[in-house]
Design a protein around this motif. Structure first.
Motif, PDB file in Angstrom:
ATOM      1  N   HIS A 236      32.820  -3.862  22.683  1.00  0.00           N
ATOM      2  CA  HIS A 236      32.227  -2.633  22.152  1.00  0.00           C
ATOM      3  C   HIS A 236      30.795  -2.935  21.705  1.00  0.00           C
ATOM      4  O   HIS A 236      30.348  -4.080  21.765  1.00  0.00           O
ATOM      5  CB  HIS A 236      33.061  -2.092  20.992  1.00  0.00           C
ATOM      6  CG  HIS A 236      33.107  -3.009  19.808  1.00  0.00           C
ATOM      7  ND1 HIS A 236      33.913  -4.120  19.764  1.00  0.00           N
ATOM      8  CD2 HIS A 236      32.417  -3.007  18.638  1.00  0.00           C
ATOM      9  CE1 HIS A 236      33.737  -4.755  18.619  1.00  0.00           C
ATOM     10  NE2 HIS A 236      32.816  -4.105  17.916  1.00  0.00           N
ATOM     11  N   HIS A 238      27.517  -1.344  18.808  1.00  0.00           N
ATOM     12  CA  HIS A 238      27.050  -0.408  17.784  1.00  0.00           C
ATOM     13  C   HIS A 238      25.618  -0.769  17.428  1.00  0.00           C
ATOM     14  O   HIS A 238      25.175  -1.899  17.663  1.00  0.00           O
ATOM     15  CB  HIS A 238      27.948  -0.426  16.544  1.00  0.00           C
ATOM     16  CG  HIS A 238      28.544  -1.758  16.216  1.00  0.00           C
ATOM     17  ND1 HIS A 238      27.807  -2.783  15.684  1.00  0.00           N
ATOM     18  CD2 HIS A 238      29.797  -2.234  16.382  1.00  0.00           C
ATOM     19  CE1 HIS A 238      28.588  -3.837  15.509  1.00  0.00           C
ATOM     20  NE2 HIS A 238      29.810  -3.541  15.938  1.00  0.00           N
ATOM     21  N   HIS A 277      29.837  -6.841  22.510  1.00  0.00           N
ATOM     22  CA  HIS A 277      30.496  -8.021  21.931  1.00  0.00           C
ATOM     23  C   HIS A 277      31.993  -7.822  21.799  1.00  0.00           C
ATOM     24  O   HIS A 277      32.491  -6.697  21.786  1.00  0.00           O
ATOM     25  CB  HIS A 277      29.870  -8.389  20.581  1.00  0.00           C
ATOM     26  CG  HIS A 277      29.982  -7.300  19.547  1.00  0.00           C
ATOM     27  ND1 HIS A 277      29.145  -6.216  19.514  1.00  0.00           N
ATOM     28  CD2 HIS A 277      30.841  -7.130  18.509  1.00  0.00           C
ATOM     29  CE1 HIS A 277      29.466  -5.436  18.498  1.00  0.00           C
ATOM     30  NE2 HIS A 277      30.504  -5.956  17.872  1.00  0.00           N
ATOM     31  N   GLN A 293      28.043  -5.564   7.942  1.00  0.00           N
ATOM     32  CA  GLN A 293      27.126  -4.823   8.829  1.00  0.00           C
ATOM     33  C   GLN A 293      26.210  -3.952   7.979  1.00  0.00           C
ATOM     34  O   GLN A 293      26.592  -3.517   6.899  1.00  0.00           O
ATOM     35  CB  GLN A 293      27.904  -3.883   9.764  1.00  0.00           C
ATOM     36  CG  GLN A 293      28.746  -4.585  10.792  1.00  0.00           C
ATOM     37  CD  GLN A 293      29.347  -3.593  11.791  1.00  0.00           C
ATOM     38  OE1 GLN A 293      28.767  -2.565  12.085  1.00  0.00           O
ATOM     39  NE2 GLN A 293      30.512  -3.919  12.289  1.00  0.00           N
TER      40      GLN A 293
END
Ligand code: FE2
Length: 309
Positions: A236, A238, A277, A293
């Protein structure tokens, strides 16, 4: 008049006849030259020397995972907005942990210590997590040799030349998550079924003050992710950068932008913004990794950009 024809080649434009110091401080760029600064990308990286140095327990102090050189950043930074560091405190010694950030998220890798935050106190042991408000006087006094890991948004404040608000106005309060309570709460999560829209069983840390947003600080998120033996997390991406501490996994590895990063004990892994990743557990025991994060910032800006591949 300028002899440059291409607006992208033009130097900065200065005020002609400033009437005062405030006018003299003005500068002008144009639509061609204002947006052509090329910043180096955030590299994928696994830090293994820094934890090895910390675990050698040579002297009390911080060991930064510093990529400011590669990032062309004027202050210590692991990602543009976050700094990860290991803290070493020799038995009988004290480390001042008062930092210039909104907050820092801590994990005790080894040792026992007493923590003082303003007028509050706590006893720390291996596996404990805690949240420190920036700018509030705090210190860790080691009862035995200690190694801790911490991530703060120090670069975010340095970038903005700002200082944390303290006292009643502080964005976060001191919060302690003892190891035994974390294990219990993770067990509660394990008692439920993961569904297809989640990426495995993870415990997300929040606090009274940030409960509504489900974050641990306004801009940062903390997750204890787990992988069952012989399992992996689907790939995925982000837009938030992630800083991951390898807590348990024998053997385990991560794929970051198609590069294999083998975990080693207490290594720190960077997942760059928007990089594909996934994390993988090849071992026969549960893998655990702690992920900070700057997700709160991106979530608030509606730019999280989470996608499975
Ligand atoms: Fe991720």
């Amino acid at each position: 008049m300028s002899t440059v024809n291409d607006m992208a080649e033009m130097p900065v434009q200065l005020p002609r006849e400033p009437a005062n110091a405030a006018e003299a401080r003005s500068r002008y760029f144009n639509s061609g030259n204002a947006f052509n600064i090329k910043l180096p990308p955030v590299p994928g990286r696994i830090f293994t020397d820094e934890p090895a140095q910390a675990l050698a327990l040579q002297q009390t102090g911080f060991i930064n995972c510093d990529l400011s050189g590669e990032l062309e950043c004027a202050f210590p930074a692991t990602t543009p907005l976050m700094l990860a560091r290991y803290a070493v405190i020799k038995a009988g010694e004290t480390l001042d942990t008062t930092l210039n950030n909104t907050a820092s998220i801590w994990y005790v890798i080894k040792g026992r210590a007493g923590l003082t935050v303003g007028d509050e106190k706590a006893s720390l042991g291996k596996g404990d997590v805690f949240l420190l408000p920036g700018g509030t006087p705090s210190a860790i006094a080691a009862a035995e040799d200690c190694v801790l890991w911490a991530v703060g948004n120090d670069p975010q404040l340095r970038f903005d030349q700002s200082v944390p608000r303290t006292g009643e106005a502080a964005a976060v309060r001191f919060v302690h998550y003892p190891a035994a309570e974390i294990e219990y709460q993770l067990g509660v999560v394990y008692g439920t079924n993961a569904n297809a829209s989640t990426s495995g069983h993870a415990l997300i840390f929040s606090a009274e003050k940030t409960e509504a947003a489900r974050n641990i600080t306004p801009t940062m998120t903390l997750s204890l992710n787990t992988l069952k033996p012989k399992s992996s997390q689907p790939p995925h991406k982000h837009n938030s950068a992630a800083i991951t501490l390898a807590v348990a996994g024998d053997p385990a590895y991560s794929m970051v932008a198609d590069v294999k990063c083998d975990w080693s004990p207490w290594a720190t892994l960077i997942t760059p913004p928007a990089a594909k990743h996934s994390h993988h557990n090849d071992g026969d025991s549960r893998a655990e990794f702690l992920i900070v994060q700057d997700g709160g910032l991106y979530y608030h800006a509606r730019t999280m950009g989470f996608e499975f591949y």
